[in-house]
Scaffold this active site. Structure first.
Site: not given
Ligand code: 13P
Ligand code: ZN
Length: 272
Positions: A116, A139, A141, A169, A210
């Site tokens: 990313e 980033h 999940h 909040e 995602h």
């Molecule tokens: P990477 O292992 O390349 O950082 O990818 C993980 C991810 O969350 C892709 O969206």
């Molecule tokens: Zn991801």
């Protein structure tokens, strides 16, 4: 040269990655982080002229020529970052033409930066134009945030309003709202380009089905955004099917804004 394993930025990133892993937001290699570092922070620990190898990315980022980033590696597990920073993290300097990166430390097992990377650099570029103190792109999940994208519309105003209405909040922490991108294939220049556009407007971006990407002036601040979105999404998922459920309505949200002296995103609350 000082021992880089003792550098505050390495320790702090390891601690945050452990915390994110414990929250269940970063299974396997899920998620990635990058931090823009000042040259004066980095130089006590590395020789800027000793390039290990060059790393390629798609796109051009001339505004970052000569800038340093600490960044997680692709395929690397968050749970291992603090145990072995040198294999899981890298410090890069962007080349003078902004078209690739010089690896100065890390990725010791031959790895490279997150897939990313284009999204990270695009997000840094856009957020810096808005806030010169911006430093971090994160980033992850987060389970409930992703779950919510399975059951809620992807309209970003509606999505944000649903989260604002869950607990007091939320609107205080992100009055500027949450951007939402429809599902698309991740890890490429396209999602990077579209995300960068969104970061002109938002500090928080949900990728439907995602994950979530946040930005901030520090790792703590970015983490705080992520956990507050996740808290709101958790409550939403728990209550959305309940009959007679309560909600923080627009009038109450306005009251919060008045009291905290904050301005919600224009047009996102209905006039009273
Ligand atoms: P990477 O292992 O390349 O950082 O990818 C993980 C991810 O969350 C892709 O969206
Ligand atoms: Zn991801």
């Amino acid at each position: 040269m000082k021992n880089i394993l003792k550098a505050p930025f390495i320790k702090e990133l390891g601690e945050i990655a452990d915390n994110m892993y414990r929250q269940g937001w970063n299974e396997r290699n899920g998620g990635n982080i990058s931090v823009l570092l000042d040259e004066k922070e980095v130089l006590p620990y590395i020789n800027k002229n000793k390039i290990i190898r060059d790393l390629e990315f798609k796109g051009e980022f001339p505004s970052f020529a000569g800038k340093y980033f600490l960044i997680t590696g692709t395929g690397k597990y968050f749970k291992n970052i603090s145990k072995n920073p040198e294999a899981n993290l890298g410090i890069i300097r962007i080349s003078d033409d902004g078209k690739n990166a010089h690896l100065l430390w890390g990725f010791s097992d031959g790895g490279t930066f997150t897939s990313e990377v284009a999204m990270h650099l695009g997000a840094h570029r856009e957020r810096l134009k808005i806030d010169p103190n911006h430093r971090v792109v994160m980033h992850a999940h987060p389970t409930c945030t992703v779950s919510m994208t399975h059951i809620h519309s992807w309209d970003e105003r509606e999505f944000t309003r649903s989260i604002w209405s869950t607990c007091t909040e939320c609107i205080v922490i992100f009055p500027d709202g949450i951007g939402v991108l429809p599902w698309m294939v991740s890890s490429g220049p396209e999602i990077g380009r579209i995300s960068a556009e969104k970061f002109k407007e938002f500090r928080i971006l949900v990728w439907a089905l995602h994950g979530c990407t946040v930005t901030g002036t520090s790792l703590d601040e970015a983490f705080g955004l992520l956990e507050t979105v996740e808290k709101g999404a958790t409550i939403y998922n728990n209550i959305w099917q309940c009959e007679n459920r309560k909600s923080i309505d627009d009038k109450m949200l306005m009251e919060i804004c008045k009291d905290f002296n904050i301005t919600p995103k224009e047009g996102w609350l209905n006039p009273q």
